[in-house]
Design a protein around this motif. Structure first.
Motif, PDB file in Angstrom:
ATOM      1  N   THR A  46     -15.426  15.834  29.642  1.00 26.84           N
ATOM      2  CA  THR A  46     -15.855  16.073  31.026  1.00 26.84           C
ATOM      3  C   THR A  46     -15.120  15.286  31.854  1.00 26.84           C
ATOM      4  OG1 THR A  46     -17.730  14.549  30.922  1.00 26.84           O
ATOM      5  CG2 THR A  46     -18.137  16.822  30.491  1.00 26.84           C
ATOM      6  N   ARG A  47     -14.834  13.981  31.538  1.00 27.21           N
ATOM      7  CA  ARG A  47     -14.027  13.268  32.526  1.00 27.21           C
ATOM      8  C   ARG A  47     -12.720  13.567  32.644  1.00 27.21           C
ATOM      9  NH1 ARG A  47     -14.815   7.554  33.970  1.00 27.21           N
ATOM     10  NH2 ARG A  47     -13.137   7.357  35.903  1.00 27.21           N
ATOM     11  N   PHE A  48     -11.877  14.027  31.702  1.00 27.98           N
ATOM     12  CA  PHE A  48     -10.804  14.701  31.651  1.00 27.98           C
ATOM     13  C   PHE A  48     -10.700  15.832  32.656  1.00 27.98           C
ATOM     14  CE2 PHE A  48      -7.660  17.640  29.965  1.00 27.98           C
ATOM     15  CZ  PHE A  48      -6.516  17.152  30.445  1.00 27.98           C
ATOM     16  N   ILE A  49     -11.529  16.739  32.587  1.00 23.28           N
ATOM     17  CA  ILE A  49     -11.722  17.872  33.672  1.00 23.28           C
ATOM     18  C   ILE A  49     -11.929  17.398  35.012  1.00 23.28           C
ATOM     19  CG2 ILE A  49     -12.932  20.072  34.114  1.00 23.28           C
ATOM     20  CD1 ILE A  49     -11.242  19.945  31.314  1.00 23.28           C
ATOM     21  N   GLU A  51     -11.299  14.387  36.221  1.00 26.14           N
ATOM     22  CA  GLU A  51     -10.033  13.837  36.888  1.00 26.14           C
ATOM     23  C   GLU A  51      -8.765  14.989  37.270  1.00 26.14           C
ATOM     24  OE1 GLU A  51      -9.568  11.060  37.921  1.00 26.14           O
ATOM     25  OE2 GLU A  51     -11.691   9.897  37.210  1.00 26.14           O
ATOM     26  N   ALA A  52      -8.963  15.813  36.575  1.00 25.37           N
ATOM     27  CA  ALA A  52      -7.899  17.098  36.793  1.00 25.37           C
ATOM     28  C   ALA A  52      -8.244  17.963  37.948  1.00 25.37           C
ATOM     29  CB  ALA A  52      -7.832  17.923  35.406  1.00 25.37           C
ATOM     30  N   GLY A  53      -9.571  17.750  38.478  1.00 27.47           N
ATOM     31  CA  GLY A  53      -9.822  18.437  39.725  1.00 27.47           C
ATOM     32  C   GLY A  53     -11.202  19.127  39.505  1.00 27.47           C
ATOM     33  N   GLY A  54     -11.765  19.161  38.202  1.00 26.81           N
ATOM     34  CA  GLY A  54     -13.069  19.855  38.041  1.00 26.81           C
ATOM     35  C   GLY A  54     -12.588  21.215  37.502  1.00 26.81           C
ATOM     36  N   LYS A  55     -14.131  21.837  37.584  1.00 28.42           N
ATOM     37  CA  LYS A  55     -14.094  23.207  36.872  1.00 28.42           C
ATOM     38  C   LYS A  55     -12.960  24.111  37.632  1.00 28.42           C
ATOM     39  CE  LYS A  55     -18.601  23.327  35.015  1.00 28.42           C
ATOM     40  NZ  LYS A  55     -19.751  24.086  34.885  1.00 28.42           N
ATOM     41  N   GLY A  56     -12.007  24.810  36.775  1.00 27.47           N
ATOM     42  CA  GLY A  56     -11.209  25.659  37.259  1.00 27.47           C
ATOM     43  C   GLY A  56      -9.859  25.082  37.327  1.00 27.47           C
ATOM     44  N   ALA A  57      -9.724  23.734  36.844  1.00 16.13           N
ATOM     45  CA  ALA A  57      -8.385  22.804  36.803  1.00 16.13           C
ATOM     46  C   ALA A  57      -7.534  23.411  35.833  1.00 16.13           C
ATOM     47  CB  ALA A  57      -8.944  21.458  36.320  1.00 16.13           C
ATOM     48  N   ARG A  58      -6.256  23.715  36.139  1.00 19.75           N
ATOM     49  CA  ARG A  58      -5.358  24.351  35.590  1.00 19.75           C
ATOM     50  C   ARG A  58      -4.388  23.249  34.556  1.00 19.75           C
ATOM     51  NH1 ARG A  58      -1.141  25.767  38.715  1.00 19.75           N
ATOM     52  NH2 ARG A  58      -0.481  27.288  37.366  1.00 19.75           N
ATOM     53  N   ILE A  59      -4.477  23.335  33.273  1.00 20.44           N
ATOM     54  CA  ILE A  59      -4.066  22.578  32.523  1.00 20.44           C
ATOM     55  C   ILE A  59      -2.795  22.967  31.351  1.00 20.44           C
ATOM     56  CG2 ILE A  59      -4.641  20.998  30.631  1.00 20.44           C
ATOM     57  CD1 ILE A  59      -7.477  20.791  31.944  1.00 20.44           C
ATOM     58  N   HIS A  82     -14.480  25.570  27.212  1.00 23.05           N
ATOM     59  CA  HIS A  82     -15.967  25.514  26.975  1.00 23.05           C
ATOM     60  C   HIS A  82     -16.304  24.264  28.066  1.00 23.05           C
ATOM     61  CE1 HIS A  82     -19.679  24.449  25.085  1.00 23.05           C
ATOM     62  NE2 HIS A  82     -19.372  23.119  25.335  1.00 23.05           N
ATOM     63  N   TYR A  83     -15.574  23.378  28.612  1.00 22.61           N
ATOM     64  CA  TYR A  83     -15.812  22.349  29.709  1.00 22.61           C
ATOM     65  C   TYR A  83     -15.420  22.794  30.889  1.00 22.61           C
ATOM     66  CZ  TYR A  83     -17.019  19.113  25.938  1.00 22.61           C
ATOM     67  OH  TYR A  83     -17.721  18.686  24.740  1.00 22.61           O
ATOM     68  N   GLY A  84     -15.001  24.132  31.149  1.00 20.27           N
ATOM     69  CA  GLY A  84     -14.611  24.689  32.474  1.00 20.27           C
ATOM     70  C   GLY A  84     -13.324  24.486  33.148  1.00 20.27           C
ATOM     71  N   VAL A 120      -1.765  17.910  32.320  1.00 24.69           N
ATOM     72  CA  VAL A 120      -0.807  18.117  31.078  1.00 24.69           C
ATOM     73  C   VAL A 120      -1.615  17.528  29.758  1.00 24.69           C
ATOM     74  CG1 VAL A 120       1.249  17.995  29.911  1.00 24.69           C
ATOM     75  CG2 VAL A 120       1.360  18.561  32.299  1.00 24.69           C
ATOM     76  N   PHE A 121      -1.742  18.114  28.823  1.00 27.55           N
ATOM     77  CA  PHE A 121      -2.068  17.288  27.638  1.00 27.55           C
ATOM     78  C   PHE A 121      -1.359  17.837  26.249  1.00 27.55           C
ATOM     79  CE2 PHE A 121      -4.893  16.515  24.164  1.00 27.55           C
ATOM     80  CZ  PHE A 121      -5.966  15.654  24.825  1.00 27.55           C
ATOM     81  N   PHE A 122      -1.098  16.707  25.700  1.00 25.25           N
ATOM     82  CA  PHE A 122      -0.259  16.705  24.397  1.00 25.25           C
ATOM     83  C   PHE A 122      -1.189  16.444  23.495  1.00 25.25           C
ATOM     84  CE2 PHE A 122       2.684  14.821  27.528  1.00 25.25           C
ATOM     85  CZ  PHE A 122       4.064  15.632  27.096  1.00 25.25           C
ATOM     86  N   THR A 123      -1.133  17.334  22.198  1.00 25.19           N
ATOM     87  CA  THR A 123      -2.066  17.151  21.135  1.00 25.19           C
ATOM     88  C   THR A 123      -1.317  16.173  20.142  1.00 25.19           C
ATOM     89  OG1 THR A 123      -0.902  18.760  19.904  1.00 25.19           O
ATOM     90  CG2 THR A 123      -2.560  19.679  21.364  1.00 25.19           C
ATOM     91  N   GLY A 124      -2.240  15.811  19.111  1.00 23.19           N
ATOM     92  CA  GLY A 124      -1.744  15.199  18.124  1.00 23.19           C
ATOM     93  C   GLY A 124      -0.825  15.430  17.175  1.00 23.19           C
TER      94      GLY A 124
END
Length: 455
Positions: A46-49, A51-59, A82-84, A120-124
């Motif tokens: 939820t903190r990541f979303i 900081e990215a701009g809230g629900k509807g943030a494009r990632i 799931h987190y919006g 932008v999100f990098f997986t492991g």
């Protein structure tokens, strides 16, 4: 009249500064996740979303490091939805079957779309795949330039595990053996390599940190590359980094290392360090690298401050622990907690390769040793933690456990010569073994025979 003139001038200047500050874009944020982050960890996601701009943030999702990019990307996509958020998988991954990832990496239209994202999100996976793909031969690709644009205009660049490792200017490329690094195995292009540098030149980041005892590899890396600050992020936790500010969220916390006053004696040969300072930042804690000020979470500030140097200090722990495996799961933080809230002014632990000291063949040395140097199986390290005049701690039970923040504990790391073998069977056990009651394991027979033949 003159006073009135200066008053008006100062008020006008203040208004101009406020207007200019309001017009400036928000400083880009890095969110480094320590790996093994649960998908139901609401504090992190939820903190990541947010900081990215809230629900509807494009990632934009980059599963570049993953062994199975499609599976990793789809899992993350479902979590973010799931987190919006509104995630989009960017198929730039060497292990993605049936995709020309190099053409996509250099596609200006895809890069332009990524540049417009909120985060932008990098997986492991393997961080080497990220740098080799996006920064081939040390040069930023068109896609990496697009990711930097997201960060520069105030977006979020995040990553977990391998995705967190690439955030600093240098990174561990492939160094699973922490003790081997502590013993000197630290080669550019092999154990270490260039990262992507999203957190600047002053801070080094490592992950899976406390569970895997990676303090043993962090210290040599920081010293070799001249880092003052190191941040080791624990699993299922995350650190938010913007400018000089750090905030920890999630299930656990992060270890902050300061080498500004640390010194190494090259005459000793093996790695050694005196005067390092360690702080454990728990969830909700903040730290300012510019001022050196740590601000514990509100529950800790409201509950208990621990000053081991205060005249009325009453320690909670009364035992004198010793840590035979200081690189074990969360051992370094347990030792720091016992130090700040215990009666002892210093505590000690060891780091060594237990398999070698049980008689198993030692690994081949990385380079030729000096004639007077200890054998690889004999080399160990003593970790000495001690209370400094500025050492402090905070405690709370309000979050459902015994949660500590520990600030500015001293650390020295010195090489020691271990006994080989470190221990032997009790005489009565030897007698039983000769009678056949306790046979010697097969894996040890060869090593024991070799020692007998050597005299």
């Amino acid at each position: 009249m003159r006073l009135r003139f200066w008053l008006v001038a100062w008020l006008t200047l203040g208004v101009m500064v406020c207007v200019q500050a309001a017009e400036l874009p928000r400083q880009g944020l890095v969110m480094a996740l320590g790996g093994s982050v649960r998908f139901d960890n609401q504090a992190v996601w939820t903190r990541f979303i947010q900081e990215a701009g809230g629900k509807g943030a494009r990632i934009a999702i980059f599963a570049t490091a993953a062994g199975n990019p499609d599976r990793s990307a789809q899992r993350l996509k479902r979590t973010l939805e799931h987190y919006g958020a509104v995630p989009e998988i960017i198929p730039v991954a060497p292990r993605l079957k049936g995709v020309d990832w190099k053409s996509l990496r250099d596609d200006p239209r895809l890069a332009e779309r990524v540049a417009t994202m909120d985060a932008v999100f990098f997986t492991g996976g393997a961080q080497a795949l990220i740098v080799d793909t996006l920064q081939p031969d040390g040069q930023p690709s068109l896609m990496l330039q697009a990711i930097r644009k997201v960060h520069q205009r105030g977006g979020v660049v995040a990553g977990t595990s391998a995705g967190a490792a690439v955030m600093s200017a240098w990174m561990f490329r492939d160094a699973p053996n922490t003790l081997a690094v502590l013993k000197g195995q630290l080669r550019e292009g092999q154990e270490i390599d260039r990262g992507l540098g999203f957190v600047g030149q002053e801070l080094f980041i490592d992950q899976h940190f406390l569970r895997r005892g990676r303090i043993g590899r962090l210290l040599p890396m920081m010293h070799a590359k001249g880092y003052r600050w190191g941040l080791g992020i624990e699993e299922d936790s995350a650190a938010l980094i913007w400018g000089s500010q750090i905030e920890v969220v999630g299930a656990r916390g992060a270890l902050l290392v300061d080498l500004s006053r640390a010194e190494r004696d090259e005459r000793l040969g093996p790695f050694n360090l005196r005067g390092a300072r360690l702080s454990f930042l728990d969830r909700g804690d903040r730290h300012d690298l510019a001022t050196g000020v740590t601000t514990p979470s509100a529950p800790k500030l409201a509950e208990q401050r621990i000053d081991p140097n205060a005249p009325d200090f009453k320690p909670y722990f009364d035992q004198e622990p010793f840590y035979p495996d200081i690189l074990g799961d969360n051992v370094i933080v347990r030792a720091m907690v016992h130090l700040v809230d215990g009666r002892e002014r210093e505590l000690r632990g060891l780091a060594f390769n237990g398999s070698e000291l049980r008689g198993l063949p030692p690994p081949k040395p990385v380079r030729a040793a000096r004639a007077d140097a200890p054998k690889p199986e004999e080399l160990g390290f003593e970790f000495r933690l001690y209370v400094l005049p500025e050492t402090l701690g905070y405690y709370t039970g309000a979050m459902g456990g015994e949660d500590y923040t520990v600030m500015r504990v001293g650390l020295d790391v010195m090489p020691v010569r271990m006994q080989v073998p470190l221990y032997q069977p009790w005489p009565a056990q030897k007698a039983l073994s000769r009678k056949g009651a306790a046979p010697v394991p097969e894996r040890l027979k060869g090593a024991q025979a070799a020692r007998r033949n050597a005299g």
